[in-house]
Design an enzyme around this catalytic site. Structure first.
Site, PDB file in Angstrom:
ATOM      1  N   GLY A 248       8.710   0.450  -2.373  1.00  0.00           N
ATOM      2  CA  GLY A 248      10.160   0.654  -2.484  1.00  0.00           C
ATOM      3  C   GLY A 248      10.892  -0.498  -3.151  1.00  0.00           C
ATOM      4  O   GLY A 248      12.051  -0.375  -3.547  1.00  0.00           O
ATOM      5  N   GLU A 249      10.196  -1.646  -3.300  1.00  0.00           N
ATOM      6  CA  GLU A 249      10.832  -2.806  -3.949  1.00  0.00           C
ATOM      7  C   GLU A 249      10.733  -2.734  -5.471  1.00  0.00           C
ATOM      8  O   GLU A 249      11.350  -3.555  -6.161  1.00  0.00           O
ATOM      9  CB  GLU A 249      10.152  -4.104  -3.484  1.00  0.00           C
ATOM     10  CG  GLU A 249      10.183  -4.346  -1.994  1.00  0.00           C
ATOM     11  CD  GLU A 249      11.602  -4.519  -1.484  1.00  0.00           C
ATOM     12  OE1 GLU A 249      12.329  -5.352  -2.050  1.00  0.00           O
ATOM     13  OE2 GLU A 249      11.988  -3.792  -0.543  1.00  0.00           O
ATOM     14  N   GLY A 250       9.912  -1.798  -6.005  1.00  0.00           N
ATOM     15  CA  GLY A 250       9.829  -1.666  -7.467  1.00  0.00           C
ATOM     16  C   GLY A 250       8.511  -2.149  -8.027  1.00  0.00           C
ATOM     17  O   GLY A 250       7.449  -1.818  -7.501  1.00  0.00           O
TER      18      GLY A 250
ATOM     19  N   THR B 107       1.782   9.283  -0.614  1.00  0.00           N
ATOM     20  CA  THR B 107       0.503   9.585  -1.262  1.00  0.00           C
ATOM     21  C   THR B 107       0.731   9.911  -2.741  1.00  0.00           C
ATOM     22  O   THR B 107       1.568  10.739  -3.070  1.00  0.00           O
ATOM     23  CB  THR B 107      -0.174  10.803  -0.607  1.00  0.00           C
ATOM     24  OG1 THR B 107      -0.078  10.683   0.797  1.00  0.00           O
ATOM     25  CG2 THR B 107      -1.636  10.894  -1.011  1.00  0.00           C
TER      26      THR B 107
ATOM     27  N   ASP C 250       6.480  11.132   1.760  1.00  0.00           N
ATOM     28  CA  ASP C 250       5.023  11.025   1.685  1.00  0.00           C
ATOM     29  C   ASP C 250       4.702  10.135   0.482  1.00  0.00           C
ATOM     30  O   ASP C 250       4.974  10.514  -0.655  1.00  0.00           O
ATOM     31  CB  ASP C 250       4.441  12.444   1.499  1.00  0.00           C
ATOM     32  CG  ASP C 250       2.950  12.430   1.190  1.00  0.00           C
ATOM     33  OD1 ASP C 250       2.297  11.392   1.410  1.00  0.00           O
ATOM     34  OD2 ASP C 250       2.445  13.469   0.720  1.00  0.00           O
TER      35      ASP C 250
ATOM     36  N   ASP D 253      -0.485   6.516  -8.338  1.00  0.00           N
ATOM     37  CA  ASP D 253      -1.145   7.263  -9.424  1.00  0.00           C
ATOM     38  C   ASP D 253      -0.104   7.847 -10.381  1.00  0.00           C
ATOM     39  O   ASP D 253      -0.294   7.839 -11.602  1.00  0.00           O
ATOM     40  CB  ASP D 253      -1.989   8.411  -8.856  1.00  0.00           C
ATOM     41  CG  ASP D 253      -3.040   7.911  -7.878  1.00  0.00           C
ATOM     42  OD1 ASP D 253      -3.414   6.724  -7.957  1.00  0.00           O
ATOM     43  OD2 ASP D 253      -3.487   8.710  -7.035  1.00  0.00           O
TER      44      ASP D 253
ATOM     45  N   GLY E  96       2.468  16.115  -0.803  1.00  0.00           N
ATOM     46  CA  GLY E  96       1.389  16.631  -1.641  1.00  0.00           C
ATOM     47  C   GLY E  96       0.962  15.614  -2.676  1.00  0.00           C
ATOM     48  O   GLY E  96       1.502  14.505  -2.731  1.00  0.00           O
TER      49      GLY E  96
ATOM     50  N   GLY F 228      -8.065  10.042 -10.136  1.00  0.00           N
ATOM     51  CA  GLY F 228      -8.242  10.436 -11.529  1.00  0.00           C
ATOM     52  C   GLY F 228      -7.450  11.683 -11.869  1.00  0.00           C
ATOM     53  O   GLY F 228      -6.705  11.715 -12.857  1.00  0.00           O
ATOM     54  N   ALA F 229      -7.600  12.725 -11.047  1.00  0.00           N
ATOM     55  CA  ALA F 229      -6.876  13.979 -11.308  1.00  0.00           C
ATOM     56  C   ALA F 229      -5.369  13.735 -11.263  1.00  0.00           C
ATOM     57  O   ALA F 229      -4.618  14.229 -12.112  1.00  0.00           O
ATOM     58  CB  ALA F 229      -7.280  15.041 -10.282  1.00  0.00           C
TER      59      ALA F 229
END
Ligand code: ATP
Length: 285
Positions: free
Chosen positions: A208-210, A235, A233, A239, A274, A40-41
């Site tokens: 990486g494929e879109g 992560t 990274d 989002d 991050g 969410g953040a």
């Protein structure tokens, strides 16, 4: 217009390790960072950095004032982000040298959000605003119904994936965003392909494929290639992508243009270590 995001806020505790620990293994981390995260953040920050006005609906615990302050500093509106007793949400994130991650989540205050908190926030929304949510909070079904009743466009990122959660809100959605694994799980659970869902636009991210966009009204399926980058990274890539996509649509972009912007943001995000703190700004794209 405004974006109303019912979403989790987590302290991301990131540990860098040479490799993932095997069962029974004790491993030293060679680096540690504490950052702002939670799907969410992340999406609120992404929407704001993409140029939209964002109201975050959610909760932090007794230890979470720094996260609320940081969201506010980043420009996200936190008038509907409650301070509740008990711990905040947190994520323990292991990152190895191959760029893979393993994540353990403590829901904390994210599961103590109430229907009354949602209603108080959405009473301020205007028709034409957009509502978004993910799967890390309480009262998602209520949020979907209330947002629909308020005349908002409703988008949902079905992550972390739960087929029952998707089925419960499907009829209210305008836009569903999933990654490729989640899309396969949904198809297996419902016994029907994304094209058959009662949702106008379905977007499937492909790393990486879109990404792939399915417009169910016209039956159009289009695949868009991602910019080529070297991932550090992954992560928060999803989002960031979703936040930018929804912000683009909120700002009146056509789906193709919003997807192109979201892909640039997602690709830049995977080059950074991050989560919410390092989500790119629109100028950086
Ligand atoms: P995560 O859970 O790691 O946040 P996700 O599985 O939800 O991500 P992905 O499909 O991995 O989502 O990535 C979302 C979007 O980010 C992709 O559609 C793409 O635009 C961008 N992206 C992700 N990985 C890469 C990559 N290796 N190179 C370029 N773009 C990428």
């Amino acid at each position: 217009m405004a974006i109303w995001n019912l979403g989790s806020v987590n302290a991301d505790l990131v540990y860098r390790v040479r490799h993932m620990p095997t069962p029974g293994e004790t491993l030293s981390a060679y680096d540690h960072q504490k950052g702002l995260g939670g799907k969410g953040a992340n999406m609120s920050v992404a929407c704001h950095r993409a140029g939209s006005h964002v109201e975050h609906i959610g909760a932090v615990g007794e230890d979470g004032t720094w996260m609320k302050d940081r969201l506010a500093t980043y420009g996200v509106k936190v008038g509907h982000l409650a301070n509740l007793p008990g711990p905040s949400g947190q994520a323990v994130i292991l990152l190895d040298d191959a760029g893979e991650n393993e994540i353990i989540i403590l829901d904390g205050a994210n599961r103590d959000i109430t229907e009354a908190m949602v209603d108080a926030a959405l009473s301020r929304a205007k028709p034409g605003d957009t509502a978004i949510f993910q799967n890390e909070t309480s009262v998602q079904d209520h949020f979907a119904r209330a947002a629909r009743a308020a005349g908002l466009r409703l988008a949902y990122a079905a992550a972390p994936f739960e087929a029952a959660a998707v089925a419960a809100v499907m009829e209210h959605l305008d836009i569903l965003v999933m990654n490729a694994v989640e899309a396969e799980q949904l198809e297996a659970a419902l016994g029907q392909p994304p094209e058959a869902l009662p949702i106008a636009d379905v977007v499937i991210t492909l790393g990486g494929e879109g990404c792939r966009w399915i417009n169910t009204a016209t039956g159009t399926v289009r695949t868009f290639a991602a910019p080529k980058v070297t991932p550090v990274d992954t992560t928060g890539a999803g989002d960031t992508f979703t936040g930018y996509l929804i912000a683009g649509l909120d700002q009146g972009l056509a789906m193709e243009a919003a997807l192109e912007m979201a892909q640039k943001a997602g690709a830049l995000m995977v080059t950074r270590l991050g989560t919410a703190d390092v989500i790119p700004t629109r100028d950086e794209l």
